[in-house]
Write a protein that holds these residues in place. Structure first.
Motif, PDB file in Angstrom:
ATOM      1  N   PHE A 131       0.821  -1.214   0.000  1.00 50.92           N
ATOM      2  CA  PHE A 131       0.000   0.000   0.000  1.00 50.92           C
ATOM      3  C   PHE A 131       0.855   1.264   0.000  1.00 50.92           C
ATOM      4  O   PHE A 131       2.044   1.237   0.321  1.00 50.92           O
ATOM      5  CB  PHE A 131      -0.911   0.016   1.229  1.00 50.92           C
ATOM      6  N   ASP A 132       0.203   2.368  -0.316  1.00 50.93           N
ATOM      7  CA  ASP A 132       0.807   3.695  -0.214  1.00 50.93           C
ATOM      8  C   ASP A 132       0.337   4.320   1.100  1.00 50.93           C
ATOM      9  O   ASP A 132      -0.476   5.236   1.126  1.00 50.93           O
ATOM     10  CB  ASP A 132       0.394   4.555  -1.419  1.00 50.93           C
ATOM     11  N   LEU A 133       0.869   3.818   2.206  1.00 58.68           N
ATOM     12  CA  LEU A 133       0.371   4.215   3.525  1.00 58.68           C
ATOM     13  C   LEU A 133       0.695   5.662   3.865  1.00 58.68           C
ATOM     14  O   LEU A 133      -0.008   6.282   4.663  1.00 58.68           O
ATOM     15  CB  LEU A 133       0.937   3.281   4.602  1.00 58.68           C
ATOM     16  N   ASP A 134       1.776   6.200   3.302  1.00 62.80           N
ATOM     17  CA  ASP A 134       2.116   7.584   3.617  1.00 62.80           C
ATOM     18  C   ASP A 134       1.493   8.575   2.638  1.00 62.80           C
ATOM     19  O   ASP A 134       1.721   9.787   2.725  1.00 62.80           O
ATOM     20  CB  ASP A 134       3.629   7.783   3.671  1.00 62.80           C
ATOM     21  N   ASN A 135       0.706   8.056   1.675  1.00 64.80           N
ATOM     22  CA  ASN A 135      -0.038   8.896   0.730  1.00 64.80           C
ATOM     23  C   ASN A 135       0.859   9.885  -0.025  1.00 64.80           C
ATOM     24  O   ASN A 135       0.486  11.043  -0.242  1.00 64.80           O
ATOM     25  CB  ASN A 135      -1.161   9.667   1.442  1.00 64.80           C
ATOM     26  N   ASN A 136       2.015   9.404  -0.426  1.00 62.80           N
ATOM     27  CA  ASN A 136       2.893  10.262  -1.235  1.00 62.80           C
ATOM     28  C   ASN A 136       2.773   9.950  -2.726  1.00 62.80           C
ATOM     29  O   ASN A 136       3.545  10.454  -3.543  1.00 62.80           O
ATOM     30  CB  ASN A 136       4.346  10.129  -0.790  1.00 62.80           C
ATOM     31  N   GLY A 137       1.796   9.107  -3.068  1.00 68.21           N
ATOM     32  CA  GLY A 137       1.554   8.794  -4.467  1.00 68.21           C
ATOM     33  C   GLY A 137       2.424   7.690  -5.024  1.00 68.21           C
ATOM     34  O   GLY A 137       2.366   7.402  -6.218  1.00 68.21           O
ATOM     35  N   GLU A 138       3.222   7.048  -4.160  1.00 69.98           N
ATOM     36  CA  GLU A 138       4.127   6.005  -4.636  1.00 69.98           C
ATOM     37  C   GLU A 138       3.967   4.742  -3.795  1.00 69.98           C
ATOM     38  O   GLU A 138       3.981   4.815  -2.568  1.00 69.98           O
ATOM     39  CB  GLU A 138       5.582   6.479  -4.561  1.00 69.98           C
ATOM     40  N   THR A 189      -7.472  11.619   9.149  1.00 71.95           N
ATOM     41  CA  THR A 189      -8.173  12.124   7.967  1.00 71.95           C
ATOM     42  C   THR A 189      -7.265  13.045   7.168  1.00 71.95           C
ATOM     43  O   THR A 189      -6.312  13.636   7.703  1.00 71.95           O
ATOM     44  CB  THR A 189      -9.453  12.886   8.364  1.00 71.95           C
ATOM     45  N   LYS A 190      -7.560  13.174   5.898  1.00 65.81           N
ATOM     46  CA  LYS A 190      -6.810  14.077   5.031  1.00 65.81           C
ATOM     47  C   LYS A 190      -7.244  15.511   5.330  1.00 65.81           C
ATOM     48  O   LYS A 190      -8.442  15.831   5.269  1.00 65.81           O
ATOM     49  CB  LYS A 190      -7.083  13.728   3.571  1.00 65.81           C
ATOM     50  N   PRO A 191      -6.285  16.372   5.669  1.00 66.60           N
ATOM     51  CA  PRO A 191      -6.643  17.732   6.106  1.00 66.60           C
ATOM     52  C   PRO A 191      -7.468  18.509   5.078  1.00 66.60           C
ATOM     53  O   PRO A 191      -8.386  19.249   5.459  1.00 66.60           O
ATOM     54  CB  PRO A 191      -5.278  18.389   6.334  1.00 66.60           C
ATOM     55  N   PRO A 196     -11.047   9.809   4.968  1.00 64.87           N
ATOM     56  CA  PRO A 196     -10.135   8.934   5.711  1.00 64.87           C
ATOM     57  C   PRO A 196      -8.750   8.888   5.062  1.00 64.87           C
ATOM     58  O   PRO A 196      -8.632   8.841   3.833  1.00 64.87           O
ATOM     59  CB  PRO A 196     -10.825   7.570   5.657  1.00 64.87           C
ATOM     60  N   TRP A 197      -7.737   8.907   5.874  1.00 61.92           N
ATOM     61  CA  TRP A 197      -6.359   8.850   5.393  1.00 61.92           C
ATOM     62  C   TRP A 197      -6.078   7.522   4.704  1.00 61.92           C
ATOM     63  O   TRP A 197      -5.428   7.472   3.661  1.00 61.92           O
ATOM     64  CB  TRP A 197      -5.422   9.048   6.580  1.00 61.92           C
ATOM     65  N   GLY A 239       2.517  15.261   9.163  1.00 62.62           N
ATOM     66  CA  GLY A 239       1.958  16.520   8.701  1.00 62.62           C
ATOM     67  C   GLY A 239       0.752  16.917   9.515  1.00 62.62           C
ATOM     68  O   GLY A 239       0.539  16.403  10.629  1.00 62.62           O
ATOM     69  N   PRO A 240      -0.070  17.811   8.985  1.00 63.12           N
ATOM     70  CA  PRO A 240      -1.244  18.272   9.747  1.00 63.12           C
ATOM     71  C   PRO A 240      -2.255  17.173  10.024  1.00 63.12           C
ATOM     72  O   PRO A 240      -3.136  17.345  10.870  1.00 63.12           O
ATOM     73  CB  PRO A 240      -1.839  19.367   8.839  1.00 63.12           C
ATOM     74  N   GLU A 241      -2.132  16.063   9.312  1.00 59.90           N
ATOM     75  CA  GLU A 241      -3.052  14.937   9.601  1.00 59.90           C
ATOM     76  C   GLU A 241      -2.755  14.290  10.945  1.00 59.90           C
ATOM     77  O   GLU A 241      -3.570  13.561  11.505  1.00 59.90           O
ATOM     78  CB  GLU A 241      -2.973  13.897   8.475  1.00 59.90           C
ATOM     79  N   ASP A 242      -1.544  14.537  11.488  1.00 57.38           N
ATOM     80  CA  ASP A 242      -1.131  14.025  12.805  1.00 57.38           C
ATOM     81  C   ASP A 242      -1.194  12.499  12.872  1.00 57.38           C
ATOM     82  O   ASP A 242      -1.622  11.911  13.860  1.00 57.38           O
ATOM     83  CB  ASP A 242      -2.006  14.641  13.905  1.00 57.38           C
ATOM     84  N   SER A 243      -0.744  11.855  11.798  1.00 56.20           N
ATOM     85  CA  SER A 243      -0.819  10.394  11.754  1.00 56.20           C
ATOM     86  C   SER A 243       0.036   9.743  12.836  1.00 56.20           C
ATOM     87  O   SER A 243      -0.402   8.785  13.490  1.00 56.20           O
ATOM     88  CB  SER A 243      -0.393   9.892  10.369  1.00 56.20           C
ATOM     89  N   ASN A 244       1.241  10.239  13.033  1.00 53.80           N
ATOM     90  CA  ASN A 244       2.112   9.651  14.051  1.00 53.80           C
ATOM     91  C   ASN A 244       1.638   9.984  15.459  1.00 53.80           C
ATOM     92  O   ASN A 244       1.750   9.157  16.370  1.00 53.80           O
ATOM     93  CB  ASN A 244       3.547  10.126  13.853  1.00 53.80           C
ATOM     94  N   GLY A 245       1.121  11.207  15.642  1.00 58.79           N
ATOM     95  CA  GLY A 245       0.618  11.578  16.964  1.00 58.79           C
ATOM     96  C   GLY A 245      -0.550  10.715  17.397  1.00 58.79           C
ATOM     97  O   GLY A 245      -0.638  10.270  18.544  1.00 58.79           O
TER      98      GLY A 245
END
Length: 393
Positions: A131-138, A189-191, A196-197, A239-245
């Motif tokens: 999957f592209d879990l970090d949503n960087n398009g790759e 979520t995507k800012p 959903p992210w 990023g602003p999505e705060d995925s790691n937080g």
């Protein structure tokens, strides 16, 4: 030699005293930064575990010798090593090489130390997904697309060392627990859109633990002590999505729920066994990446453990070196050079009596400051310990 009656009576009195510290156990955690990229030659494009394995085999690397010296100086009976790479095909294991070639040998005149009981197991870092879990398009299998952020499987792993027997058959691991299976999990979520992210098929596969969560029973004088170990992801580098937080919050919540019978029903381990903690006494160990005070503190995160009714947070390990490192009045509790209490040794209220604790952080004027003066001296974290006595069951 003839001893007069008074001295003889004193001798008997001293050596007849009960040793109130005879059952004291020193429990420690240390983020040792022993992951291969930390030792790669400058300019190397590939990160290989072979680099660290070769250094562990040699027994001569100064930074690793300094880490071993710190451990020998503190001499814990039980220690969790965070950021210690896991190599599934290495024989002997990396942790056994570290014990044999560094800890079993005196460093700077210190007494060598042995840990005959060792535990190391797979972690999620660097384990590739499709999957592209970090949503960087790759979907390139990069570090951000792994189950836990890592450039190769096993990076930033965990290792556990003990002078006391480990009940390996009773160890519980939670590497494969799915984030979606936590009730009311924090949703990313995507800012820009609020969507959903993770795509549905990604959310169905994402694991919660960025490395793993472990429950390791140790037998000490016929009594069981459970080591509850983890290394949640840092709540930064996103990023602003705060995925790691959000992931850090829920990784810590998993352990808090594990300790709470009325909230633990949903938890399952890697063998499919459901439910939470079933022992009497425990110590929570690890780099939790969650400050308890100051500008890096995220309210309601570490408090899930420090304010848990079963957890004793009354003794906070401290150091003079930490106090010297920053102006904040609470800096004596810092465990990382970047200024936070990130590493925790939290005992249970039941079954344990805390004798004290500390953080290995010498002041700059100390001859031992050489061991912590920068990240290349040993690690960017400090060894943290507490001393406990196991009460009667």
């Amino acid at each position: 030699m003839i001893m007069n009656k008074t001295l003889f009576s004193l001798f008997l009195a001293i050596f007849s005293l009960p040793n109130v510290y005879a059952d004291t156990v020193r429990v420690a955690t240390f983020n040792v930064s022993m992951e291969a990229s930390n030792y790669q030659p400058k300019g190397a494009s590939e990160h290989s575990g072979e680099v660290l394995l070769n250094l562990l085999e040699s027994g001569e690397h100064q930074q690793i010798r300094n880490i071993a010296e710190i451990i020998q100086r503190v001499a814990p009976d039980i220690i969790l090593l965070n950021e210690f790479d896991y190599y599934p095909e290495a024989t002997p294991t990396a942790v056994s090489l570290f014990v044999k070639n560094y800890l079993n040998k005196s460093q700077q005149g210190q007494t060598a130390i042995d840990y005959p009981y060792q535990y190391i197991a797979p972690v999620n870092t660097g384990v590739a997904t499709s999957f592209d879990l970090d949503n960087n398009g790759e979907k390139t299998g990069n570090a951000g697309d792994a189950y836990g952020w890592g450039m190769y499987p096993g990076q930033y792993g965990m290792a556990f060392l003990s002078r006391y027997p480990i009940d390996v058959a009773a160890v519980r691991t939670f590497q494969h627990f799915l984030w979606r299976d936590m009730p009311d999990a924090l949703q990313i979520t995507k800012p820009a859109s609020g969507e959903p992210w993770f795509a549905p098929q990604e959310w169905a596969a994402v694991r919660l633990s960025s490395k793993s969560h472990w429950d390791i029973p140790v037998t000490i004088g016929g009594k069981k002590l459970h080591i509850l170990a983890m290394h949640p992801t840092p709540p930064t580098f996103d990023g602003p999505e705060d995925s790691n937080g959000k992931r850090n919050h829920d990784e810590i919540r998993l352990m808090a729920d594990y300790l709470t019978p009325q909230r633990a029903e949903y938890i399952y381990d890697d063998n499919g066994e459901k439910g939470g903690f079933a022992g009497q006494r425990f110590v929570l160990l690890g780099d939790f990446n969650a400050a308890d005070i100051g500008d890096k503190h995220r309210p309601g995160v570490i408090e899930q453990l420090t304010e848990h009714p079963l957890v004793n947070n009354s003794v906070i390990p401290q150091s003079e070196g930490g106090s010297e490192s920053a102006e904040e009045s609470y800096s004596s509790r810092f465990t990382a050079y970047w200024g936070a209490r990130a590493d925790y040794v939290l005992p249970s209220k039941q079954g344990l009596t805390v004798q004290g604790g500390g953080v290995f952080w010498p002041v700059k004027a100390s001859p031992l400051y050489r061991l912590v003066k920068d990240r290349q001296s040993s690690s960017d974290h400090r060894l943290v310990w507490i001393d406990v006595v196991l009460d009667e069951d």
